[in-house]
Design a protein around this motif. Structure first.
Motif, PDB file in Angstrom:
ATOM      1  N   VAL A  59       0.893  -1.322   0.051  1.00 16.03           N
ATOM      2  CA  VAL A  59       0.159  -0.033   0.084  1.00 16.03           C
ATOM      3  C   VAL A  59       0.941   1.121   0.101  1.00 16.03           C
ATOM      4  N   HIS A  60       2.100   1.238   1.006  1.00 13.53           N
ATOM      5  CA  HIS A  60       2.956   2.413   0.842  1.00 13.53           C
ATOM      6  C   HIS A  60       3.618   2.757  -0.478  1.00 13.53           C
ATOM      7  N   ASP A  61       4.118   1.708  -1.037  1.00 13.34           N
ATOM      8  CA  ASP A  61       4.515   1.880  -2.358  1.00 13.34           C
ATOM      9  C   ASP A  61       3.627   2.298  -3.609  1.00 13.34           C
ATOM     10  N   VAL A  62       2.424   1.669  -3.670  1.00 15.64           N
ATOM     11  CA  VAL A  62       1.572   2.221  -4.362  1.00 15.64           C
ATOM     12  C   VAL A  62       1.093   3.748  -4.030  1.00 15.64           C
ATOM     13  N   GLU A  63       0.925   4.018  -3.072  1.00 13.76           N
ATOM     14  CA  GLU A  63       0.506   5.432  -2.692  1.00 13.76           C
ATOM     15  C   GLU A  63       1.816   6.600  -3.136  1.00 13.76           C
ATOM     16  N   THR A  64       2.872   6.129  -2.996  1.00 14.51           N
ATOM     17  CA  THR A  64       4.138   6.969  -3.404  1.00 14.51           C
ATOM     18  C   THR A  64       4.298   6.828  -4.773  1.00 14.51           C
ATOM     19  N   TRP A  65       3.996   5.789  -5.458  1.00 15.14           N
ATOM     20  CA  TRP A  65       3.882   5.702  -6.842  1.00 15.14           C
ATOM     21  C   TRP A  65       2.946   6.614  -7.541  1.00 15.14           C
ATOM     22  N   ASN A  66       1.847   6.412  -6.860  1.00 10.86           N
ATOM     23  CA  ASN A  66       0.297   7.415  -7.396  1.00 10.86           C
ATOM     24  C   ASN A  66       0.795   8.946  -7.191  1.00 10.86           C
ATOM     25  N   ALA A  67       1.507   9.185  -6.039  1.00  9.87           N
ATOM     26  CA  ALA A  67       1.883  10.772  -5.838  1.00  9.87           C
ATOM     27  C   ALA A  67       2.823  11.034  -6.852  1.00  9.87           C
ATOM     28  N   ALA A  68       3.743  10.236  -7.547  1.00  5.42           N
ATOM     29  CA  ALA A  68       4.634  10.508  -8.451  1.00  5.42           C
ATOM     30  C   ALA A  68       3.884  10.708  -9.863  1.00  5.42           C
ATOM     31  N   MET A  69       2.946   9.883  -9.944  1.00  5.16           N
ATOM     32  CA  MET A  69       2.175  10.040 -11.207  1.00  5.16           C
ATOM     33  C   MET A  69       1.242  11.432 -11.223  1.00  5.16           C
ATOM     34  N   CYS A  70       0.634  11.475 -10.116  1.00  7.69           N
ATOM     35  CA  CYS A  70      -0.360  12.563 -10.212  1.00  7.69           C
ATOM     36  C   CYS A  70       0.509  14.013 -10.344  1.00  7.69           C
TER      37      CYS A  70
END
Length: 553
Positions: free
Chosen positions: A369-380
Motif C-alpha cells: 500500500v505504501h509503495d502504491v501510494e508513493t507511486w501514485n503521488a509521483a504519477m499525479c
C-alpha cells in the motif's frame, strides 16, 4: 424547564479540573455538583436552534474519583431516573498512577437495543458494559476516538427516513447529510446509545475527525476539492461539518485555560445566538485552512499526547503537496520537542516518559500500500507525463490513496521527527503513533539506517470500533503485508521513479480483523499493549476477548 438532550460527556481532566459537555433542549444554566463538594456552572450557548453548555469544574482532589450530578437551572437531570448504570464519576489520577489510554476509530452508530446488528457487537458498547459491571475495577483513564465518530455519507436506515421527511432525497446530496441540523441528528443517534452515553459520562475523551466526519476522501487532492466546490451542496455540507465538529468534539479537547483564551468560544457564549460567529469561523477554516488549528496537545502526567489533524491541514497543490501546512508542521515539532531535553523528571529524564502521536491515518502501512501510494503521488505530480497524471488522479480517488505515504515528504519528515524525539538524553521510553481508518489492527516497528533511537517506536493501528470489515479488505491487507506484495510494491515504486523511504519497518503484530479497541497501560517507563475484540456470547450478551497482550517497554 430545560431538559438534557444529550450527554453529559466528561471531556478534559487534569489533577484538579475537568470539563463536562451537555446539549439541552432549551436555554438554561448548567451545573455540575460533585460528591466531594467540587462544582462548576456555565450558561448555555445557542447554535442553529440547538443549546449547549461546557461546564468547567474546579477544586477536584488529585488521586480521587468523585461521583457527580448534572443540574439544569437547579433541577437534577443526571443520573437519569432509574438508571441501570453506576454513578458517573470524575477521576483525577496522579503521575504515580500512570495512565491507561484506550483508542480506536470508525464507529457506525449501533442499532437500538434488540435490533439486529449487521456488523457485530460494538466495541464501545462492550467496553462500557464491562466497566459498568465492575465500577471499582480497572478502566481507561482516557478514551481516544481518532476519526469517523459519525458517518455523514453513510447514514442508518432510521436517519435516512428522518432525512426523507425533511427534504427530497432525489436531489444532491441525496441520503447523505446536508446541513447542521442533520449533523446534530448523527450525534444524537450515536451518543444517545445508553452504553456509550454512560461510558462517555465517566471516562474522559479526546477526539479528532477523519474523512467520514465530513465525506469519504475529504481533501484527497486539489482536483477533488475543485470538483466538490463546483457542486451546489458542498459548501453547506462542509461548513456544517466543521461547525458541528467544533461544538460536539473540538470544544471538549481544550483545557479550561485554552477555552478562556479562545476568542471564538467567548464570542459564541456572549452572543444571544452564536451561529453567525461559528459559521464565519468555519468559512475562514475552509478558505484559509492554515489560519485554523484543529490539532492539540494533552499531557497526562508523564505521558504526552499530540493529536494531529491529518485532514484539514493539508496543502493540496501538486507542486507543494504536504500532509501538514508549514505552520502546522512547525507546531507539531514544537509540541513533540517541548521540554524533551530539560530533565523534567529531576533525574536526567525529559519532560515525558511516553510520547503518543495521534493521527487518524496510519503513518506506517502495509508495504504494498505504501509503495502504491508513493507511486501514485509521483504519477499525479507529472513524473510520467500528463496522461499518467490523469490516470493517477482517477486511481487516487477510486482506491483512497491519501495516507501519509501519499505525501512522501511529509512521511519522511514525520519519521525524522520521531527519530529525533526518541534519541539521546531525555528520550522517552516509547514513541507510539496511534491511528485507525484502515479497518484492521496491527503493530509495525520502524528502523532508520545509520541511527537507532533510544525509545521503542511503534505504529499502533486499531479500527474499526463498530463497522463492516468485508472479505475483500481482509484478503487485501493480509496480502499487502506479505513478502510477494512487498516485492510487487518495489517494482511499482521503480516505475514511479520513487526514492526509497527514509525509514524501513516490519509488522510485529496482526493483522487482526473485527470490532476492536486497543489499550496502552503506561506506568513509569513501562508500557503494555492490549488489543481486545467484541464477541457475542451464546446468551446474547457480548464480551471483550483479548487478542494480544504484550510489553512494549
Amino acid at each position: 424547564m430545560a431538559e438534557l438532550r444529550l450527554g453529559p460527556l466528561l471531556r478534559y481532566t487534569d489533577g484538579s479540573r475537568a470539563t463536562v459537555w451537555v446539549e439541552t433542549d432549551g436555554p438554561c444554566t448548567a451545573e455540575v455538583r460533585c460528591a466531594d463538594g467540587a462544582r462548576g456552572t456555565a450558561p448555555g450557548f445557542r447554535i442553529a436552534d440547538h443549546h449547549y453548555a461546557l461546564v468547567p469544574v474546579g477544586g477536584l482532589t488529585p488521586g480521587t474519583a468523585t461521583e457527580y450530578e448534572v443540574f439544569l437551572d437547579g433541577t437534577p437531570v443526571w443520573p437519569l431516573p432509574d438508571s441501570r448504570f453506576p454513578p458517573s464519576v470524575i477521576a483525577t489520577p496522579t503521575d504515580e498512577d500512570g495512565v491507561r489510554v484506550a483508542f480506536g476509530s470508525c464507529r457506525w452508530a449501533a442499532p437500538p437495543a434488540g435490533g439486529k446488528d449487521p456488523v457485530g457487537p460494538d466495541a464501545l458498547d462492550t467496553l462500557s458494559a464491562r466497566v459498568a459491571a465492575d465500577p471499582g475495577g480497572a478502566r481507561p483513564d482516557v478514551l481516544l476516538l481518532i476519526g469517523d465518530q459519525v458517518y455523514a455519507d453513510e447514514v442508518s436506515d432510521a436517519t435516512r427516513r428522518w432525512i426523507a421527511g425533511r427534504r427530497d432525497l432525489e436531489r444532491p446530496p441525496g441520503d447523505q447529510v446536508a446541513d447542521y441540523e442533520e449533523y446534530t441528528r448523527l450525534y444524537y443517534e450515536s451518543w444517545l446509545d445508553p452504553e456509550v452515553r454512560w461510558l462517555l459520562s465517566t471516562v474522559p475523551s479526546c477526539m479528532i475527525f477523519d474523512d467520514h466526519d465530513v465525506i469519504d476522501d475529504w481533501n484527497t487532492s486539489a482536483a477533488w476539492l475543485a470538483d466538490m466546490r463546483a457542486t451546489d451542496w458542498w459548501q453547506e455540507r462542509l461548513l456544517s461539518g466543521l461547525m458541528s465538529y467544533w461544538v460536539y468534539q473540538q470544544l471538549g479537547n481544550l483545557s479550561p485555560d485554552e477555552l478562556a483564551a479562545d476568542p471564538l468560544y467567548t464570542a459564541v457564549r456572549e452572543a444571544p445566538d452564536g451561529t453567525d460567529a461559528l459559521r464565519e469561523f468555519a468559512a475562514r477554516a475552509d478558505a484559509d485552512p492554515a489560519s485554523v488549528r484543529w490539532s492539540y496537545r494533552r499531557d497526562f502526567g508523564r505521558t504526552r499526547l499530540v493529536m494531529v489533524d491529518s485532514r484539514a491541514a493539508r496543502v493540496l497543490d501538486e507542486d507543494r503537496r504536504t500532509m501538514l501546512d508549514p505552520g502546522e508542521a512547525a507546531w507539531l515539532r514544537e509540541q513533540v520537542l517541548d521540554g524533551r531535553d530539560e530533565g523534567g523528571g529531576g533525574d536526567g529524564r525529559g519532560a515525558y516518559d511516553h510520547l503518543l502521536i495521534g493521527t487518524s491515518l496510519p503513518w506506517l502501512l502495509p508495504h504494498l500500500v505504501h509503495d502504491v501510494e508513493t507511486w501514485n503521488a509521483a504519477m499525479c505530480g507529472g513524473e510520467r507525463g500528463a496522461r499518467w497524471a490523469r490516470l493517477g488522479e482517477r486511481i487516487r480517488r477510486g482506491a483512497d490513496l491519501e495516507h501519509w505515504s501519499a505525501f512522501p515528504s511529509s512521511f519522511d519528515a514525520l519519521g525524522d521527527l520521531i527519530a529525533e524525539a526518541g534519541t539521546g538524553p531525555g528520550a522517552p521510553a516509547t514513541v507510539s503513533v496511534l491511528s485507525g481508518d484502515v479497518h484492521h489492527a496491527y503493530v509495525a516497528e520502524p528502523s532508520w539506517p545509520g541511527r537507532a533511537p533510544d525509545a521503542r517506536v511503534a505504529q499502533l493501528t486499531c479500527s474499526p470500533v463498530h463497522n463492516s470489515v468485508p472479505l475483500s479488505i481482509r484478503l487485501g491487507f493480509r496480502f499487502g503485508w506479505s513478502a510477494p506484495a512487498r516485492a510487487l510494491g518495489r517494482w511499482i515504486a521503480r516505475h514511479g521513479r520513487c526514492a526509497p523511504p527514509a525509514v524501513s519497518w516490519r509488522r510485529t503484530g496482526g493483522p487482526w480483523f473485527g470490532n476492536q479497541i486497543m489499550t496502552l497501560t503506561l506506568r513509569g517507563r513501562s508500557a503494555r499493549l492490549r488489543l481486545e475484540q467484541a464477541r457475542a456470547r451464546r446468551d446474547g450478551t457480548t464480551a471483550l476477548r483479548t487478542v494480544t497482550d504484550r510489553e512494549l517497554a
